[in-house]
Scaffold this motif. Structure first.
Motif, PDB file in Angstrom:
ATOM      1  N   GLY A   1       0.811  -1.206   0.000  1.00  0.00           N
ATOM      2  CA  GLY A   1       0.000   0.000   0.000  1.00  0.00           C
ATOM      3  C   GLY A   1       0.845   1.256   0.000  1.00  0.00           C
ATOM      4  N   GLY A   2       0.175   2.397  -0.069  1.00  0.00           N
ATOM      5  CA  GLY A   2       0.907   3.661  -0.065  1.00  0.00           C
ATOM      6  C   GLY A   2       0.107   4.768  -0.710  1.00  0.00           C
ATOM      7  N   GLY A   3       0.821   5.767  -1.233  1.00  0.00           N
ATOM      8  CA  GLY A   3       0.185   6.923  -1.848  1.00  0.00           C
ATOM      9  C   GLY A   3      -0.497   6.593  -3.164  1.00  0.00           C
ATOM     10  N   ASP A   4      -1.169   7.600  -3.722  1.00  0.00           N
ATOM     11  CA  ASP A   4      -1.908   7.406  -4.971  1.00  0.00           C
ATOM     12  C   ASP A   4      -0.982   7.247  -6.172  1.00  0.00           C
ATOM     13  OD1 ASP A   4      -4.428   7.571  -3.817  1.00  0.00           O
ATOM     14  OD2 ASP A   4      -4.475   9.757  -3.936  1.00  0.00           O
ATOM     15  N   ILE A   5      -1.507   6.594  -7.184  1.00  0.00           N
ATOM     16  CA  ILE A   5      -0.790   6.442  -8.450  1.00  0.00           C
ATOM     17  C   ILE A   5      -1.070   7.669  -9.307  1.00  0.00           C
ATOM     18  CG2 ILE A   5      -0.511   5.005 -10.509  1.00  0.00           C
ATOM     19  CD1 ILE A   5      -1.623   2.676  -8.786  1.00  0.00           C
TER      20      ILE A   5
ATOM     21  N   HIS B   1      -7.122  15.338  -9.578  1.00  0.00           N
ATOM     22  CA  HIS B   1      -8.177  15.494  -8.576  1.00  0.00           C
ATOM     23  C   HIS B   1      -7.538  16.051  -7.314  1.00  0.00           C
ATOM     24  CE1 HIS B   1     -11.523  14.602  -5.867  1.00  0.00           C
ATOM     25  NE2 HIS B   1     -12.266  14.315  -6.928  1.00  0.00           N
ATOM     26  N   ASP B   2      -8.232  16.961  -6.631  1.00  0.00           N
ATOM     27  CA  ASP B   2      -7.606  17.628  -5.490  1.00  0.00           C
ATOM     28  C   ASP B   2      -7.396  16.708  -4.293  1.00  0.00           C
ATOM     29  OD1 ASP B   2     -10.206  17.343  -4.611  1.00  0.00           O
ATOM     30  OD2 ASP B   2     -10.649  19.491  -4.535  1.00  0.00           O
ATOM     31  N   THR B   3      -7.940  15.493  -4.326  1.00  0.00           N
ATOM     32  CA  THR B   3      -7.728  14.557  -3.215  1.00  0.00           C
ATOM     33  C   THR B   3      -6.553  13.612  -3.465  1.00  0.00           C
ATOM     34  OG1 THR B   3      -9.285  12.951  -4.147  1.00  0.00           O
ATOM     35  CG2 THR B   3     -10.174  14.590  -2.613  1.00  0.00           C
ATOM     36  N   ILE B   4      -5.989  13.613  -4.651  1.00  0.00           N
ATOM     37  CA  ILE B   4      -4.860  12.737  -4.964  1.00  0.00           C
ATOM     38  C   ILE B   4      -3.632  13.209  -4.189  1.00  0.00           C
ATOM     39  CG2 ILE B   4      -3.268  12.016  -6.787  1.00  0.00           C
ATOM     40  CD1 ILE B   4      -5.637  12.063  -8.701  1.00  0.00           C
ATOM     41  N   TYR B   5      -2.937  12.276  -3.549  1.00  0.00           N
ATOM     42  CA  TYR B   5      -1.821  12.667  -2.686  1.00  0.00           C
ATOM     43  C   TYR B   5      -0.670  11.668  -2.777  1.00  0.00           C
ATOM     44  CZ  TYR B   5      -3.038   8.944   0.614  1.00  0.00           C
ATOM     45  OH  TYR B   5      -3.274   7.724   1.173  1.00  0.00           O
ATOM     46  N   MET B   6       0.498  12.134  -2.378  1.00  0.00           N
ATOM     47  CA  MET B   6       1.707  11.292  -2.270  1.00  0.00           C
ATOM     48  C   MET B   6       2.024  10.539  -3.559  1.00  0.00           C
ATOM     49  SD  MET B   6       1.307   9.781   1.625  1.00  0.00           S
ATOM     50  CE  MET B   6       2.445   8.446   1.320  1.00  0.00           C
ATOM     51  N   THR B   7       1.852  11.162  -4.702  1.00  0.00           N
ATOM     52  CA  THR B   7       2.227  10.498  -5.950  1.00  0.00           C
ATOM     53  C   THR B   7       3.739  10.519  -6.099  1.00  0.00           C
ATOM     54  OG1 THR B   7       2.011  12.559  -7.210  1.00  0.00           O
ATOM     55  CG2 THR B   7       0.069  11.121  -7.099  1.00  0.00           C
ATOM     56  N   ASP B   8       4.272   9.488  -6.713  1.00  0.00           N
ATOM     57  CA  ASP B   8       5.709   9.406  -6.951  1.00  0.00           C
ATOM     58  C   ASP B   8       5.951   8.617  -8.231  1.00  0.00           C
ATOM     59  OD1 ASP B   8       8.518   8.020  -6.619  1.00  0.00           O
ATOM     60  OD2 ASP B   8       8.521   9.781  -5.321  1.00  0.00           O
ATOM     61  N   LEU B   9       6.365   9.310  -9.268  1.00  0.00           N
ATOM     62  CA  LEU B   9       6.502   8.689 -10.586  1.00  0.00           C
ATOM     63  C   LEU B   9       7.541   7.579 -10.592  1.00  0.00           C
ATOM     64  CD1 LEU B   9       5.588   8.663 -13.503  1.00  0.00           C
ATOM     65  CD2 LEU B   9       7.305  10.420 -14.007  1.00  0.00           C
ATOM     66  N   GLU B  10       8.614   7.745  -9.830  1.00  0.00           N
ATOM     67  CA  GLU B  10       9.672   6.733  -9.801  1.00  0.00           C
ATOM     68  C   GLU B  10       9.143   5.409  -9.248  1.00  0.00           C
ATOM     69  OE1 GLU B  10      14.376   6.983  -8.879  1.00  0.00           O
ATOM     70  OE2 GLU B  10      13.085   7.340  -7.149  1.00  0.00           O
ATOM     71  N   ARG B  11       8.347   5.501  -8.195  1.00  0.00           N
ATOM     72  CA  ARG B  11       7.761   4.285  -7.640  1.00  0.00           C
ATOM     73  C   ARG B  11       6.735   3.691  -8.603  1.00  0.00           C
ATOM     74  NH1 ARG B  11       4.002   3.402  -2.212  1.00  0.00           N
ATOM     75  NH2 ARG B  11       3.879   1.140  -2.461  1.00  0.00           N
ATOM     76  N   ASP B  12       5.910   4.546  -9.201  1.00  0.00           N
ATOM     77  CA  ASP B  12       4.917   4.062 -10.164  1.00  0.00           C
ATOM     78  C   ASP B  12       5.587   3.283 -11.286  1.00  0.00           C
ATOM     79  OD1 ASP B  12       2.991   5.365  -8.675  1.00  0.00           O
ATOM     80  OD2 ASP B  12       2.823   7.074 -10.028  1.00  0.00           O
ATOM     81  N   GLN B  13       6.666   3.820 -11.817  1.00  0.00           N
ATOM     82  CA  GLN B  13       7.356   3.180 -12.940  1.00  0.00           C
ATOM     83  C   GLN B  13       7.914   1.823 -12.556  1.00  0.00           C
ATOM     84  OE1 GLN B  13      10.150   6.324 -13.856  1.00  0.00           O
ATOM     85  NE2 GLN B  13       8.836   7.186 -15.457  1.00  0.00           N
ATOM     86  N   LEU B  14       8.524   1.727 -11.359  1.00  0.00           N
ATOM     87  CA  LEU B  14       9.082   0.453 -10.912  1.00  0.00           C
ATOM     88  C   LEU B  14       7.987  -0.588 -10.726  1.00  0.00           C
ATOM     89  CD1 LEU B  14      11.302  -1.401  -9.761  1.00  0.00           C
ATOM     90  CD2 LEU B  14      10.814  -0.406  -7.512  1.00  0.00           C
ATOM     91  N   GLU B  15       6.930  -0.223 -10.006  1.00  0.00           N
ATOM     92  CA  GLU B  15       5.915  -1.213  -9.689  1.00  0.00           C
ATOM     93  C   GLU B  15       5.117  -1.643 -10.913  1.00  0.00           C
ATOM     94  OE1 GLU B  15       5.282  -0.174  -4.991  1.00  0.00           O
ATOM     95  OE2 GLU B  15       3.613   0.157  -6.344  1.00  0.00           O
ATOM     96  N   LEU B  16       4.862  -0.725 -11.830  1.00  0.00           N
ATOM     97  CA  LEU B  16       4.149  -1.112 -13.050  1.00  0.00           C
ATOM     98  C   LEU B  16       5.014  -2.033 -13.909  1.00  0.00           C
ATOM     99  CD1 LEU B  16       2.400   2.258 -13.938  1.00  0.00           C
ATOM    100  CD2 LEU B  16       1.272   0.099 -13.347  1.00  0.00           C
ATOM    101  N   ALA B  17       6.310  -1.754 -13.958  1.00  0.00           N
ATOM    102  CA  ALA B  17       7.220  -2.627 -14.709  1.00  0.00           C
ATOM    103  C   ALA B  17       7.274  -4.016 -14.074  1.00  0.00           C
ATOM    104  CB  ALA B  17       8.616  -2.007 -14.768  1.00  0.00           C
ATOM    105  N   LEU B  18       7.352  -4.069 -12.741  1.00  0.00           N
ATOM    106  CA  LEU B  18       7.355  -5.355 -12.042  1.00  0.00           C
ATOM    107  C   LEU B  18       6.055  -6.106 -12.277  1.00  0.00           C
ATOM    108  CD1 LEU B  18       8.915  -4.305  -8.609  1.00  0.00           C
ATOM    109  CD2 LEU B  18       9.918  -5.913 -10.242  1.00  0.00           C
ATOM    110  N   ALA B  19       4.934  -5.395 -12.163  1.00  0.00           N
ATOM    111  CA  ALA B  19       3.626  -6.038 -12.315  1.00  0.00           C
ATOM    112  C   ALA B  19       3.468  -6.647 -13.699  1.00  0.00           C
ATOM    113  CB  ALA B  19       2.511  -5.029 -12.047  1.00  0.00           C
ATOM    114  N   ARG B  20       3.869  -5.925 -14.726  1.00  0.00           N
ATOM    115  CA  ARG B  20       3.733  -6.451 -16.088  1.00  0.00           C
ATOM    116  C   ARG B  20       4.590  -7.691 -16.289  1.00  0.00           C
ATOM    117  NH1 ARG B  20       3.880  -0.467 -17.428  1.00  0.00           N
ATOM    118  NH2 ARG B  20       1.686   0.058 -17.830  1.00  0.00           N
TER     119      ARG B  20
END
Length: 205
Positions: A109-113, A123-142
């Motif tokens: 778990g963690g911040g928003d994607i 959206h004004d409620t989106i928080y704690m986004t981090d592109l570096e983490r998004d890129q790693l986890e999406l690459a791992l998931a695929r």
């Protein structure tokens, strides 16, 4: 039956290829402690993609002390199940080498994607986004989806898997289903929900 046999042969070939890659990587790493030189892994290696901002830090990225914190419950749970937890901090790019030595993956778990990852809108409620983490986890998931590696997504992790499979997200769920079921307590505290596990699912095993 021919198809089943063919699929079985493919899986065997893939497993053999992964084992060869594992042996090659161990040779490159050189000698280490006696336990690390054992080729056959006695305990499964389970990776948890590190939670950059952690819980309770209202920042997008590492915390104020330049740490990559992860709630201990994840690590303890893997150990109780007989596995060896391996933390994967954001920024890793050698996905193939990582997955070659792992038996499973936990997307925590963690911040928003970032909505840009799934064609969403700000959206004004989106928080704690981090592109570096998004890129790693999406690459791992695929990759784990393609390889059939056992994977467990928790909260944000289920969203990552959904996006990796081509899905999208509602940027703010209460805008769609209302506030009858509380998904978050003020200001951003987690709330517990009851869940029912299907008896014939892999999760129940």
């Amino acid at each position: 039956s021919d198809v089943c046999c063919s699929d079985l042969e493919v899986r065997k070939a893939e497993k053999a290829a992964l084992k060869r890659e594992e042996l090659r990587l161990r040779k490159e790493m050189g000698p280490g402690p006696a336990s690390a030189q054992t080729v056959e892994k006695a305990e499964p290696l389970i990776a948890t993609a590190d939670d950059l901002a952690g819980y309770g830090f209202p920042v997008a990225g590492e915390d104020e002390e330049k740490n990559f914190p992860l709630p201990r419950e994840y690590v303890d749970s893997v150990r109780r199940a007989g596995g060896i937890p391996i933390l994967l901090p954001p920024g890793e790019t050698k996905i193939d080498k990582l997955l070659a030595i792992l038996d499973g993956l936990i997307l925590t778990g963690g911040g928003d994607i970032d909505p840009n990852c799934y064609g969403g809108q700000p959206h004004d409620t989106i928080y704690m986004t981090d592109l570096e983490r998004d890129q790693l986890e999406l690459a791992l998931a695929r990759e784990v989806i393609d390889r059939g590696l056992p994977t467990f997504g928790i909260c944000r992790g289920t969203q990552v898997i959904n996006i990796a499979l081509g899905g999208t997200l509602f940027e703010h769920l209460p805008d769609v289903v209302g506030e009858e079921i509380k998904h978050r307590l003020p200001p951003r505290e987690p709330t517990k929900h009851e869940v029912t596990v299907a008896a014939d699912s892999r999760l129940s095993e």
